[in-house]
Scaffold this motif. Structure first.
Motif, short mmCIF file in Angstrom:
data_model
loop_
_atom_site.label_atom_id
_atom_site.label_comp_id
_atom_site.label_asym_id
_atom_site.label_seq_id
_atom_site.Cartn_x
_atom_site.Cartn_y
_atom_site.Cartn_z
N GLY A 97 22.24 -24.75 -3.64
CA GLY A 97 23.68 -24.93 -3.70
C GLY A 97 24.42 -23.66 -4.03
N VAL A 98 23.99 -22.56 -3.44
CA VAL A 98 24.66 -21.28 -3.74
C VAL A 98 24.72 -20.44 -2.47
CG1 VAL A 98 22.50 -20.14 -4.46
CG2 VAL A 98 24.64 -19.39 -5.45
N GLU A 99 25.79 -19.64 -2.37
CA GLU A 99 25.90 -18.73 -1.22
C GLU A 99 24.98 -17.55 -1.45
OE1 GLU A 99 29.97 -17.49 -1.16
OE2 GLU A 99 30.55 -18.99 0.31
N ILE A 100 24.01 -17.38 -0.58
CA ILE A 100 23.12 -16.23 -0.75
C ILE A 100 22.51 -15.89 0.61
CG2 ILE A 100 20.93 -17.42 -1.27
CD1 ILE A 100 20.98 -15.25 -3.71
N GLY A 101 22.25 -14.61 0.82
CA GLY A 101 21.65 -14.19 2.09
C GLY A 101 22.52 -14.54 3.28
N THR A 102 23.83 -14.64 3.05
CA THR A 102 24.73 -15.11 4.12
C THR A 102 24.67 -14.19 5.34
OG1 THR A 102 26.14 -16.02 2.41
CG2 THR A 102 27.12 -15.82 4.59
N ALA A 103 24.67 -12.88 5.09
CA ALA A 103 24.67 -11.95 6.22
C ALA A 103 23.43 -12.15 7.08
CB ALA A 103 24.74 -10.51 5.70
N GLN A 104 22.28 -12.31 6.42
CA GLN A 104 21.04 -12.54 7.19
C GLN A 104 21.09 -13.88 7.91
OE1 GLN A 104 20.76 -11.28 3.87
NE2 GLN A 104 18.73 -10.38 3.66
N ALA A 105 21.57 -14.91 7.21
CA ALA A 105 21.62 -16.25 7.81
C ALA A 105 22.52 -16.25 9.04
CB ALA A 105 22.10 -17.27 6.79
N LEU A 109 22.29 -18.01 12.71
CA LEU A 109 23.03 -19.28 12.71
C LEU A 109 24.50 -19.01 13.02
CD1 LEU A 109 21.76 -20.93 9.38
CD2 LEU A 109 21.19 -21.67 11.70
N PRO A 110 25.23 -20.00 13.54
CA PRO A 110 26.67 -19.80 13.69
C PRO A 110 27.33 -19.69 12.32
CG PRO A 110 26.04 -22.07 14.24
CD PRO A 110 24.77 -21.31 14.00
N ARG A 111 28.47 -19.02 12.28
CA ARG A 111 29.16 -18.86 10.98
C ARG A 111 29.63 -20.20 10.45
NH1 ARG A 111 33.97 -15.75 10.47
NH2 ARG A 111 33.49 -15.74 8.26
N ASN A 112 30.11 -21.04 11.37
CA ASN A 112 30.68 -22.32 10.94
C ASN A 112 29.62 -23.41 10.92
OD1 ASN A 112 33.06 -21.00 10.78
ND2 ASN A 112 33.84 -21.73 12.75
N ILE A 113 28.76 -23.33 9.96
CA ILE A 113 27.74 -24.36 9.80
C ILE A 113 27.72 -24.78 8.33
CG2 ILE A 113 25.77 -22.80 9.35
CD1 ILE A 113 24.15 -24.67 11.29
N CYS A 114 27.22 -25.96 8.09
CA CYS A 114 27.18 -26.50 6.72
C CYS A 114 26.56 -25.49 5.74
CB CYS A 114 26.38 -27.80 6.76
SG CYS A 114 25.42 -28.15 5.32
N PRO A 115 27.19 -25.29 4.58
CA PRO A 115 26.69 -24.29 3.62
C PRO A 115 25.27 -24.54 3.13
CG PRO A 115 28.75 -25.31 2.85
CD PRO A 115 28.42 -25.96 4.15
N LEU A 116 24.88 -25.82 3.12
CA LEU A 116 23.52 -26.13 2.64
C LEU A 116 22.49 -25.53 3.61
CD1 LEU A 116 22.52 -29.56 1.18
CD2 LEU A 116 21.02 -28.47 2.82
N ILE A 117 22.77 -25.65 4.89
CA ILE A 117 21.84 -25.11 5.91
C ILE A 117 21.87 -23.57 5.86
CG2 ILE A 117 21.39 -24.94 8.40
CD1 ILE A 117 22.62 -27.79 8.63
N LYS A 118 23.09 -23.04 5.76
CA LYS A 118 23.21 -21.57 5.72
C LYS A 118 22.49 -21.02 4.48
CE LYS A 118 27.17 -19.75 7.24
NZ LYS A 118 28.52 -19.15 7.18
N SER A 119 22.60 -21.77 3.39
CA SER A 119 21.99 -21.31 2.15
C SER A 119 20.46 -21.31 2.23
CB SER A 119 22.47 -22.21 1.00
OG SER A 119 21.79 -21.91 -0.17
N PHE A 120 19.86 -22.39 2.80
CA PHE A 120 18.39 -22.37 2.81
C PHE A 120 17.87 -21.31 3.77
CE2 PHE A 120 18.35 -26.34 5.70
CZ PHE A 120 17.71 -25.76 6.79
N MET A 121 18.63 -21.07 4.86
CA MET A 121 18.21 -20.01 5.77
C MET A 121 18.37 -18.65 5.08
SD MET A 121 16.93 -19.97 8.81
CE MET A 121 17.50 -21.23 9.94
N PHE A 151 15.83 -26.01 11.91
CA PHE A 151 14.38 -26.01 11.65
C PHE A 151 13.62 -25.30 12.77
CE2 PHE A 151 15.18 -29.98 8.95
CZ PHE A 151 15.25 -29.23 7.79
N GLU A 152 14.17 -25.35 14.00
CA GLU A 152 13.52 -24.61 15.10
C GLU A 152 13.53 -23.13 14.79
OE1 GLU A 152 15.37 -25.50 18.86
OE2 GLU A 152 15.34 -27.65 18.45
N ILE A 153 14.67 -22.67 14.22
CA ILE A 153 14.79 -21.24 13.91
C ILE A 153 13.94 -20.89 12.68
CG2 ILE A 153 16.43 -19.41 13.31
CD1 ILE A 153 18.57 -21.14 14.76
N LEU A 154 14.01 -21.77 11.70
CA LEU A 154 13.23 -21.53 10.48
C LEU A 154 11.74 -21.41 10.80
CD1 LEU A 154 13.51 -21.33 7.36
CD2 LEU A 154 13.12 -23.81 7.26
N ASN A 155 11.33 -22.15 11.82
CA ASN A 155 9.92 -22.15 12.23
C ASN A 155 9.47 -20.75 12.72
OD1 ASN A 155 7.51 -23.72 12.63
ND2 ASN A 155 7.86 -23.49 14.83
#
Ligand code: BJ8
Length: 425
Positions: A97-105, A109-121, A151-155
């Motif tokens: 539940g925190v913004e981190i690694g946003t530039a890498q994510a 990933l698209p910029r406009n995606i749910c923060p939870l997904i952007k955060s785990f990436m 998840f396809e990308i995370l893979n």
């Protein structure tokens, strides 16, 4: 905090970025949690868990791996933890539940995606999460489109096993889900090299149910007026329930509940009796996302329940403990999990009914439906929630937010206006 740098280094973490994260956490934790008055003493354990969130617990995972065990990372409360446990594994939540690694994510990933997904990436690509780096196996699910495609990308970076969660709850969907749970069990057996037996599965069901029972006990006690514990503390415990050692966590929650029972008898609370009581519903609030609860409870209200996956959806239903064979128990597990009211299902009538019945049971004065930005399932379903609550004359405040702090003042203004409206009803 003890020095765990060698361990973090051996896990391949980016130490400079990780240091930044570890520098910020105690400050935000201190301002949100340590300034509360009249806090139960039993919260000390949970403070300790947070102070060692990347330390002691990670060391325990490493010890488990060194002894031949596996660690399984998951992103959703649909992943049946009893099965991981019965196969001798440890399951840990990977949502953050925190913004981190946003530039890498944002490179993948698209910029406009749910923060939870952007955060785990961001956590994975930024190499700042020791839970991710400790996970031998990562389990995804096909709940929402954003996660499914992410998840396809995370893979590309870590092997991801994906469970197909149905989107409806008809008989054929139940059959599909049962087959997914059966496949998951077979995969776990192969991966861990451990056969899941009736005995190991029965014990895993019992221990996981014990954890849920302790959380249910806590959730019953917090309903008293005055509330013997803050909603923020309850949320913290619910967040920790996804990471901590199961029997230890259960024992600590029960010890806290013993203390709360004494408080209730003595009429001792964390807020004055008769104040506004709210239910928080919506998308999960993964650690360390405490923004909205903090604003609510520093504005004079108490949160008496979370209709969320970091809340009741995670522990309200138990798996029946009367199964005799592995097959029977797997069927009971599949049925229990398919009862979770995620907005990824259509229709999701049982969630509407649940929010109304919880409001009545918890004697709440209103509901705050809080959704993460760009989360289509919950943002669209907010319309159904509003319609149903209006029919029952239950006050509602809809919030859409992210992991940033920029909107805190605006959220506070809206919450204060909502509380004023409740006071004038
Ligand atoms: S069962 S709520 S934990 S999927 S917030 S990633 S839905 S776009 S987290 Fe969830 Fe399982 Fe459902 Fe619960 Fe997508 Fe929405 Fe993001 Fe979400």
């Amino acid at each position: 905090m003890a020095d765990h740098r060698k361990m973090w280094q051996s896990l391949g973490l980016d130490l400079a970025s990780h240091d930044q994260l570890m520098d910020v956490l105690p400050i935000s934790y201190g301002s949100v949690y340590m300034n509360q008055e009249n806090r139960p003493e039993g919260m000390e354990y949970f403070d300790f868990v947070v102070s060692e969130v990347h330390g002691q617990r990670i060391q325990e995972l490493q010890d488990h791996k060194a002894a031949g065990g596996k660690v399984v990372g998951a992103f959703c409360v649909y992943v049946p933890e009893e099965i991981v446990r019965a196969a001798g594994g440890i399951q840990v939540g990977l949502c953050s539940g925190v913004e981190i690694g946003t530039a890498q994510a944002e490179k993948v990933l698209p910029r406009n995606i749910c923060p939870l997904i952007k955060s785990f990436m961001g956590f994975k690509l930024g190499k700042v999460c020791p839970y991710f780096e400790s996970s031998d196996m990562v389990v995804g699910e096909t709940t929402c489109d954003g996660k499914k495609k992410a998840f396809e990308i995370l893979n590309d970076y870590v092997p991801v096993y994906v469970m197909e969660t149905p989107q409806m709850k008809r008989e054929k969907d139940k059959a599909l889900w049962l087959s997914e749970v059966q496949d998951f069990l077979a995969t776990l057996e192969e991966y861990t090299g451990n056969k899941v037996t009736a005995e190991s599965l029965r014990q895993a069901i019992k221990e996981t149910n014990d954890k849920r029972r302790s959380l249910l006990r806590l959730n019953k006690l917090r309903l008293q007026d005055p509330a013997p514990i803050s909603g923020k503390d309850c949320l913290l415990i619910e967040q920790i329930s996804m990471y901590d050692d199961v029997p230890r966590f259960t024992a600590q929650v029960n010890a806290l509940c013993d203390e709360l029972e004494v408080r209730v008898k003595g009429g001792r609370g964390v807020a004055e009796a008769g104040g506004p009581r709210l239910i928080l519903s919506g998308t999960p609030m993964a650690l360390p996302n405490w923004k909205v609860p903090h604003v609510i409870e520093t504005s004079g209200a108490v949160i008496v329940g979370e209709e969320m996956c970091t809340g009741l959806r995670y522990f309200e239903n138990l798996v029946p403990e009367d199964g005799e064979t592995v097959e029977q128990m797997v069927e009971a597990i599949a049925a229990r999990y398919l009862d979770i009211n995620c907005a990824c299902f259509t229709p999701n009538e049982s969630r509407m009914e649940k929010i109304v019945s919880l409001t009545r049971e918890m004697k709440a004065h209103g509901v705050i439906n809080c959704t993460l930005a760009f989360c289509d399932p919950y943002l669209v379903e907010a319309n159904r929630v509003a319609k149903r609550l209006k029919e029952h004359n239950i006050p509602l405040l809809d919030l859409e937010t992210d992991y940033g702090q920029e909107d805190t003042a605006q959220i506070k203004t809206r919450i204060e206006a909502f509380l004023e409206m409740l006071a004038n009803r």
